[in-house]
Design a protein around this motif. Structure first.
Motif, mmCIF file in Angstrom:
data_model
loop_
_atom_site.group_PDB
_atom_site.id
_atom_site.type_symbol
_atom_site.label_atom_id
_atom_site.label_comp_id
_atom_site.label_asym_id
_atom_site.label_seq_id
_atom_site.Cartn_x
_atom_site.Cartn_y
_atom_site.Cartn_z
ATOM 1 N N SER A 70 0.856 -1.179 0.000
ATOM 2 C CA SER A 70 0.000 0.000 0.000
ATOM 3 C C SER A 70 0.896 1.234 0.000
ATOM 4 O O SER A 70 2.129 1.126 0.002
ATOM 5 N N VAL A 71 0.277 2.398 0.040
ATOM 6 C CA VAL A 71 1.060 3.632 0.065
ATOM 7 C C VAL A 71 1.913 3.715 1.326
ATOM 8 O O VAL A 71 2.933 4.402 1.346
ATOM 9 N N ALA A 74 5.692 2.654 0.881
ATOM 10 C CA ALA A 74 6.460 3.296 -0.191
ATOM 11 C C ALA A 74 7.938 3.432 0.166
ATOM 12 O O ALA A 74 8.822 3.183 -0.667
ATOM 13 N N CYS A 126 2.625 -6.050 3.739
ATOM 14 C CA CYS A 126 1.818 -5.805 2.539
ATOM 15 C C CYS A 126 0.381 -6.277 2.769
ATOM 16 O O CYS A 126 0.162 -7.420 3.183
ATOM 17 N N LEU A 184 0.008 1.037 -3.835
ATOM 18 C CA LEU A 184 1.094 1.915 -4.263
ATOM 19 C C LEU A 184 1.204 1.817 -5.775
ATOM 20 O O LEU A 184 1.276 0.722 -6.336
ATOM 21 N N THR A 186 3.074 3.184 -9.474
ATOM 22 C CA THR A 186 4.186 3.889 -10.116
ATOM 23 C C THR A 186 3.703 4.468 -11.439
ATOM 24 O O THR A 186 3.024 3.798 -12.206
ATOM 25 N N PHE A 191 6.218 7.505 -7.342
ATOM 26 C CA PHE A 191 5.212 6.829 -6.524
ATOM 27 C C PHE A 191 3.968 7.692 -6.360
ATOM 28 O O PHE A 191 4.057 8.890 -6.087
ATOM 29 N N GLY A 193 -0.501 7.329 -5.027
ATOM 30 C CA GLY A 193 -1.572 6.536 -4.447
ATOM 31 C C GLY A 193 -2.859 6.837 -5.182
ATOM 32 O O GLY A 193 -2.912 7.712 -6.056
#
Length: 223
Positions: A70-71, A74, A126, A184, A186, A191, A193
């Motif tokens: 998730s964010v 990061a 995660c 997350l 890209t 990066f 969200g």
């Protein structure tokens, strides 16, 4: 508004980050961030460099875990940037500034926990972890001698899905709440969200069970 023609060096318009855990020959675990992945039913398609340690491990063991950060993860993902489990480091990666790092979990600060159906560990932090086995490996750009053999398309079959309770949809046993799940992402090497839902989708009116793959029941039976 009129379009303009450009020639971007990369076409990463936005994909989820995956931390791919695989087993090394010495029994340790490799953990590699990738951003080329998508899902079809209970299968996933992954894009991986052929010289990467991940590719070597997948060919040898035929199994891996797709950990979806998730964010919140990061920073941990970023600590794995410019590291590789392959030794020696390939000339291409050396040119880009990569270094050999055998302890990916230690470097990232993430926690390895045992998987149920495959050898490689899951990442505890995660919110999603998919235990998978390799179904097929295909070369990419086989029609171009300059690129043939350098990138692989790996098809994996999901055997078991683990999620944190916080992202489950209340009152259900088999659904993820998209308003709680914040993957997350890209986009062009940066990066990001997800934001709030833009508007309701007509497709959301179709019950999720109508998309259920036969492999879901197959996996459950195998358990």
């Amino acid at each position: 508004m009129a379009h303009e023609e450009i020639q971007p060096n990369i076409l990463y318009f936005g994909t989820p980050v995956v931390l791919l855990s695989t087993g090394n020959e010495d029994g340790t675990a490799n953990l590699a961030p990738i951003s080329s992945a998508f899902w079809l039913g209970w299968r996933a398609i992954l894009g991986i460099g052929a010289s990467a340690q991940t590719a070597r491990n997948l060919r040898r063991t035929g199994e891996c875990v797709l950990n979806l950060p998730s964010v919140r993860e990061a920073a941990a993902v970023d600590r794995l940037a410019l590291t590789t489990g392959a030794n020696p480091v390939s000339p291409t990666k050396l040119e880009r500034g990569y270094r050999y790092e055998p302890d990916k979990f230690g470097t990232s600060g993430l926690t390895a926990v045992p998987s149920d159906t495959v050898g490689p560990p899951r990442v505890a932090e995660c919110p999603v972890a998919l235990e998978t086995v390799v179904a097929a490996i295909h070369p990419i750009a086989a029609d171009d001698p300059r690129q043939n053999g350098k990138v692989l398309c790996v098809e994996v079959r999901v055997k078991k899905v683990h999620v944190h309770p916080e992202i489950r949809m209340a009152g259900t046993t088999d659904r993820i709440d998209p308003d709680r799940w914040r993957p997350l992402i890209t986009s062009f090497q940066q990066f990001y969200g997800l934001g709030d839902r833009v508007r309701p989708s007509r497709l959301a009116g179709i019950p999720e069970r109508m998309y259920r793959s036969p492999e879901v029941d197959q996996a459950a039976t195998a358990m």
